[in-house]
Design a protein around this motif. Structure first.
Motif, PDB file in Angstrom:
ATOM      1  N   ARG A 199     -14.033  -2.168  -8.883  1.00 14.02           N
ATOM      2  CA  ARG A 199     -12.633  -2.018  -8.440  1.00 14.02           C
ATOM      3  C   ARG A 199     -11.850  -3.317  -8.594  1.00 14.02           C
ATOM      4  O   ARG A 199     -10.640  -3.300  -8.712  1.00 14.02           O
ATOM      5  CB  ARG A 199     -12.587  -1.522  -6.999  1.00 14.02           C
ATOM      6  N   ALA A 212     -19.250  -7.148  -7.594  1.00  9.71           N
ATOM      7  CA  ALA A 212     -20.174  -6.001  -7.570  1.00  9.71           C
ATOM      8  C   ALA A 212     -20.588  -5.632  -8.995  1.00  9.71           C
ATOM      9  O   ALA A 212     -21.757  -5.364  -9.262  1.00  9.71           O
ATOM     10  CB  ALA A 212     -19.521  -4.813  -6.871  1.00  9.71           C
ATOM     11  N   THR A 216     -24.426  -6.033 -10.868  1.00  6.80           N
ATOM     12  CA  THR A 216     -25.143  -5.034 -11.662  1.00  6.80           C
ATOM     13  C   THR A 216     -25.472  -5.594 -13.049  1.00  6.80           C
ATOM     14  O   THR A 216     -26.571  -5.385 -13.572  1.00  6.80           O
ATOM     15  CB  THR A 216     -24.306  -3.748 -11.803  1.00  6.80           C
TER      16      THR A 216
ATOM     17  N   HIS B 193     -26.951  -0.742  -7.259  1.00 10.25           N
ATOM     18  CA  HIS B 193     -25.749  -1.584  -7.329  1.00 10.25           C
ATOM     19  C   HIS B 193     -24.658  -0.921  -8.152  1.00 10.25           C
ATOM     20  O   HIS B 193     -23.480  -1.009  -7.812  1.00 10.25           O
ATOM     21  CB  HIS B 193     -26.091  -2.947  -7.936  1.00 10.25           C
ATOM     22  N   ALA B 194     -25.051  -0.282  -9.252  1.00  5.14           N
ATOM     23  CA  ALA B 194     -24.055   0.359 -10.117  1.00  5.14           C
ATOM     24  C   ALA B 194     -23.303   1.444  -9.347  1.00  5.14           C
ATOM     25  O   ALA B 194     -22.074   1.572  -9.467  1.00  5.14           O
ATOM     26  CB  ALA B 194     -24.720   0.955 -11.354  1.00  5.14           C
ATOM     27  N   LYS B 196     -22.994   1.677  -5.977  1.00  4.36           N
ATOM     28  CA  LYS B 196     -22.252   1.142  -4.834  1.00  4.36           C
ATOM     29  C   LYS B 196     -21.051   0.297  -5.252  1.00  4.36           C
ATOM     30  O   LYS B 196     -20.163   0.030  -4.447  1.00  4.36           O
ATOM     31  CB  LYS B 196     -23.201   0.393  -3.893  1.00  4.36           C
ATOM     32  N   ALA B 197     -21.033  -0.130  -6.520  1.00  5.85           N
ATOM     33  CA  ALA B 197     -19.881  -0.898  -7.018  1.00  5.85           C
ATOM     34  C   ALA B 197     -18.709   0.020  -7.380  1.00  5.85           C
ATOM     35  O   ALA B 197     -17.597  -0.450  -7.567  1.00  5.85           O
ATOM     36  CB  ALA B 197     -20.283  -1.705  -8.254  1.00  5.85           C
ATOM     37  N   ASP B 198     -18.957   1.318  -7.456  1.00  7.47           N
ATOM     38  CA  ASP B 198     -17.902   2.239  -7.883  1.00  7.47           C
ATOM     39  C   ASP B 198     -16.880   2.442  -6.751  1.00  7.47           C
ATOM     40  O   ASP B 198     -17.259   2.744  -5.623  1.00  7.47           O
ATOM     41  CB  ASP B 198     -18.534   3.578  -8.277  1.00  7.47           C
ATOM     42  N   ARG B 199     -15.620   2.312  -7.097  1.00 10.97           N
ATOM     43  CA  ARG B 199     -14.570   2.435  -6.079  1.00 10.97           C
ATOM     44  C   ARG B 199     -14.561   3.837  -5.449  1.00 10.97           C
ATOM     45  O   ARG B 199     -14.085   4.037  -4.350  1.00 10.97           O
ATOM     46  CB  ARG B 199     -13.199   2.113  -6.678  1.00 10.97           C
ATOM     47  N   ALA B 212     -17.762   6.414 -12.791  1.00 13.19           N
ATOM     48  CA  ALA B 212     -17.969   5.138 -13.484  1.00 13.19           C
ATOM     49  C   ALA B 212     -19.327   4.557 -13.115  1.00 13.19           C
ATOM     50  O   ALA B 212     -20.062   4.063 -13.978  1.00 13.19           O
ATOM     51  CB  ALA B 212     -16.847   4.163 -13.144  1.00 13.19           C
ATOM     52  N   GLY B 213     -19.665   4.635 -11.834  1.00 11.17           N
ATOM     53  CA  GLY B 213     -20.975   4.151 -11.398  1.00 11.17           C
ATOM     54  C   GLY B 213     -22.105   4.954 -12.013  1.00 11.17           C
ATOM     55  O   GLY B 213     -23.096   4.398 -12.490  1.00 11.17           O
ATOM     56  N   ARG B 215     -22.035   6.640 -14.725  1.00  9.91           N
ATOM     57  CA  ARG B 215     -22.106   6.370 -16.173  1.00  9.91           C
ATOM     58  C   ARG B 215     -23.000   5.142 -16.413  1.00  9.91           C
ATOM     59  O   ARG B 215     -23.854   5.147 -17.292  1.00  9.91           O
ATOM     60  CB  ARG B 215     -20.692   6.133 -16.703  1.00  9.91           C
ATOM     61  N   THR B 216     -22.806   4.089 -15.611  1.00  9.38           N
ATOM     62  CA  THR B 216     -23.654   2.899 -15.749  1.00  9.38           C
ATOM     63  C   THR B 216     -25.109   3.247 -15.422  1.00  9.38           C
ATOM     64  O   THR B 216     -26.036   2.808 -16.109  1.00  9.38           O
ATOM     65  CB  THR B 216     -23.168   1.766 -14.815  1.00  9.38           C
ATOM     66  N   ASP B 219     -26.712   4.861 -18.318  1.00 12.60           N
ATOM     67  CA  ASP B 219     -27.061   3.865 -19.339  1.00 12.60           C
ATOM     68  C   ASP B 219     -28.352   3.137 -18.966  1.00 12.60           C
ATOM     69  O   ASP B 219     -29.246   2.955 -19.809  1.00 12.60           O
ATOM     70  CB  ASP B 219     -25.947   2.813 -19.486  1.00 12.60           C
ATOM     71  N   ILE B 220     -28.438   2.691 -17.716  1.00 10.02           N
ATOM     72  CA  ILE B 220     -29.625   1.952 -17.258  1.00 10.02           C
ATOM     73  C   ILE B 220     -30.861   2.845 -17.361  1.00 10.02           C
ATOM     74  O   ILE B 220     -31.920   2.429 -17.834  1.00 10.02           O
ATOM     75  CB  ILE B 220     -29.435   1.455 -15.800  1.00 10.02           C
ATOM     76  N   LEU B 244     -24.656   8.419 -26.576  1.00 12.18           N
ATOM     77  CA  LEU B 244     -24.268   7.873 -25.270  1.00 12.18           C
ATOM     78  C   LEU B 244     -23.502   8.913 -24.469  1.00 12.18           C
ATOM     79  O   LEU B 244     -23.759   9.126 -23.279  1.00 12.18           O
ATOM     80  CB  LEU B 244     -23.407   6.621 -25.467  1.00 12.18           C
ATOM     81  N   GLU B 248     -24.761  10.399 -20.910  1.00  9.82           N
ATOM     82  CA  GLU B 248     -23.981  10.165 -19.693  1.00  9.82           C
ATOM     83  C   GLU B 248     -23.546  11.488 -19.052  1.00  9.82           C
ATOM     84  O   GLU B 248     -23.643  11.666 -17.843  1.00  9.82           O
ATOM     85  CB  GLU B 248     -22.767   9.287 -20.016  1.00  9.82           C
TER      86      GLU B 248
END
Lengths: 347, 347
Positions: A199, A212, A216, B193-194, B196-199, B212-213, B215-216, B219-220, B244, B248
């Motif tokens: 964000r 954040a 990652t 983390h990916a 929890k970082a998502d807004r 968005a989280g 999607r990461t 990928d991971i 990809l 996803e």
């Protein structure tokens, strides 16, 4: 009483001996003016950071160009330069170069006219073109003994080999690649997504760093930097929180996020065959430099397959490391690689 | 004219033959009531999804428990059950079980009383305890021929082996692990983390899925599921965007994010030695089942080292796959593994 003056008279000489190499490896800047990119866009007031080590000989035949890795600066290369190290500055005039976007050379983080995501996208070839300007216009070199580099520096080395085949006698790409595979793309896409999901990212116009997202990114980077067995060997599960914390801190502290994104994009576009109609064989045919390709067989950060294939096409000797250090071949096989590079450069 | 009635009379029998296995493998639910967790918390109105295949013999000696993998449901196991497959339902009464948190059994996504992050944290041992309730109280089994499972199902199998050593004659953990290494922790921490970082995550109370989280995360996950060389072999760089996108989409469509987080947490806490003072050797000494441990030597999703070590402690046979499928050993070595499992179960 007799020894004191003697000792004293030596001091300035000693001081000078310490100062000369220190001065030589000080960060300098080459001002390139408006620098036109492959895309047609221009980096305005472009400048390139560099440090030189050792002395150029009278024949101007002992220069070695050594560009930086992804997120690295020439400061990080200092430890690899010197007698008994990766490249011997008592024999060679080593020019360590800050690649575009590294925060020292022109970058999203330091450009006043094109800050942050206004800084145009650049390619690995653009990095090489800027380095060539430095070599020819600023340092007045028309030919170098070698180009060498590690990781993204290895990508630049491959690009140098095909773009300016007459410019160097030798080339040493180390854990680099001539083009990215789907695995590499997946890795860098994961990091890109992690940043852009934050964000605080705000398309690069963040007021607070996107911590954040970068946390990652640090995790993903750490997953790929060495092999799984290296991590298992090095870190007891009970020490994991400490390991994770220091890894994340180091990544977040070290590098501006806008720079990270632009250098990622440069790598993701990297393909030496692009100007040869996508034909890697034709790209290899353009190479004139004698080459040793250093490859991490268990490299999970830069996939070794295209480098292995390029070595085959060039019929070039390879130096393979299969240690569990993965991408960090110098950590597992440093002395072996240092020796081989020294022998190859001296040949 | 003569044959028509004959054919007709056979039809109901044929229909019945097709219907019985179909019915048998229909999803059923075991109502466990308030289910107390290791933490002391309780899952209220806890229920467990399961499907049975084949028939329990008169001696009740042919039951095989088969819990799900991370993000998997029993529907995903159907393809692995049957003659010539991983477990033969014409010989064994196979009980496929939806692990806690998988979106079928009680989960953050379907709990009315404890929705989303109000759903208590549970462990792999809690999954096993719930499965034991199903086996003993609902299915009236006091002993089974085998427990087997893949990946997180393999973790459950290891936990079953040490927690209820008298309950099964045999155990087949497949690409599971008795405890997590620092590498595994790093992988799951990156995914956590990916998310929890998502807004849009909002501590699990999202109104729109945190795309968005996730999607990461996709990928991971894709980076670790197979080896790098598999990805390079399978996906030409020019097909990367298509690959990809489908990866996803599939990840984001398939599984609720709150469930993902709670199952991740269960794995991250997993360690069969926990109730043995952290001593893996003592944990191994508790095991009574005959065991075959199936291991992916190049598994980058569940590190094979602790399973290799456990096999050594048990002096148990291993079945090693070193294909570039990595974690997906059944994709590279399916027939070999199916055969070995069939032979081991029949012994």
């Amino acid at each position: 009483m007799k020894k004191a003056p003697l000792r004293f008279t030596f001091l300035p000489v000693l001081a000078l001996m310490l100062v000369i190499p220190a001065l030589a490896q000080q960060l300098k800047f080459a001002e390139l003016g408006g620098f036109r990119l492959q895309s047609g866009e221009t980096i305005r007031d472009c400048r390139l950071g560099y440090r030189t080590f050792g002395a150029l000989n009278a024949e101007k035949s002992n220069a070695v160009l050594f560009p930086t890795w992804f997120t690295g600066t020439t400061k990080d290369l200092v430890a690899l330069i010197g007698p008994g190290k990766l490249v011997n500055s008592s024999k060679y005039f080593v020019v360590a170069i800050d690649a575009l976007g590294d925060g020292v050379s022109s970058s999203p983080s330091n450009s006043k006219l094109q800050p942050r995501m206004k800084f145009p996208r650049f390619t690995i070839r653009d990095m090489v073109n800027a380095e060539r300007e430095l070599a020819t216009r600023i340092l007045h070199l028309s030919h170098v003994r070698a180009v060498m580099g590690i990781s993204m520096g290895g990508m630049q080395t491959f690009e140098w080999m095909v773009a300016y085949p007459d410019f160097m006698a030798k080339a040493i790409p180390i854990v680099g690649t001539p083009k990215l595979t789907a695995y590499d793309l997946l890795l860098w896409e994961a990091e890109t997504h992690a940043i852009k999901a934050d964000r605080d990212w705000k398309d690069g116009d963040y007021t607070a760093p996107p911590e954040a997202g970068m946390r990652t990114v640090a995790d993903i980077h750490a997953l790929a930097l060495q092999t799984p067995s290296y991590r298992v060997r090095q870190t007891d599960p009970k020490d994991f929180p400490k390991f994770l914390d220091s890894t994340e801190r180091e990544t977040m502290r070290g590098f501006d996020t806008n720079n990270w994104v632009r250098q990622l994009e440069a790598m993701m576009m990297h393909d030496v065959s692009r100007e040869f109609g996508g034909d890697v064989k034709r790209a290899a045919q353009a190479v004139k430099a004698k080459t040793v390709i250093v490859i991490g067989l268990r490299d999970h950060m830069v996939n070794p397959q295209p480098a292995l294939e390029f070595a085959r096409l060039l019929q070039a000797p390879k130096l393979e490391s299969d240690g569990d250090c993965g991408h960090l071949v110098l950590e597992c096989d440093g002395p072996k690689i240092n020796d081989a590079v020294a022998r190859f450069l001296a040949e």
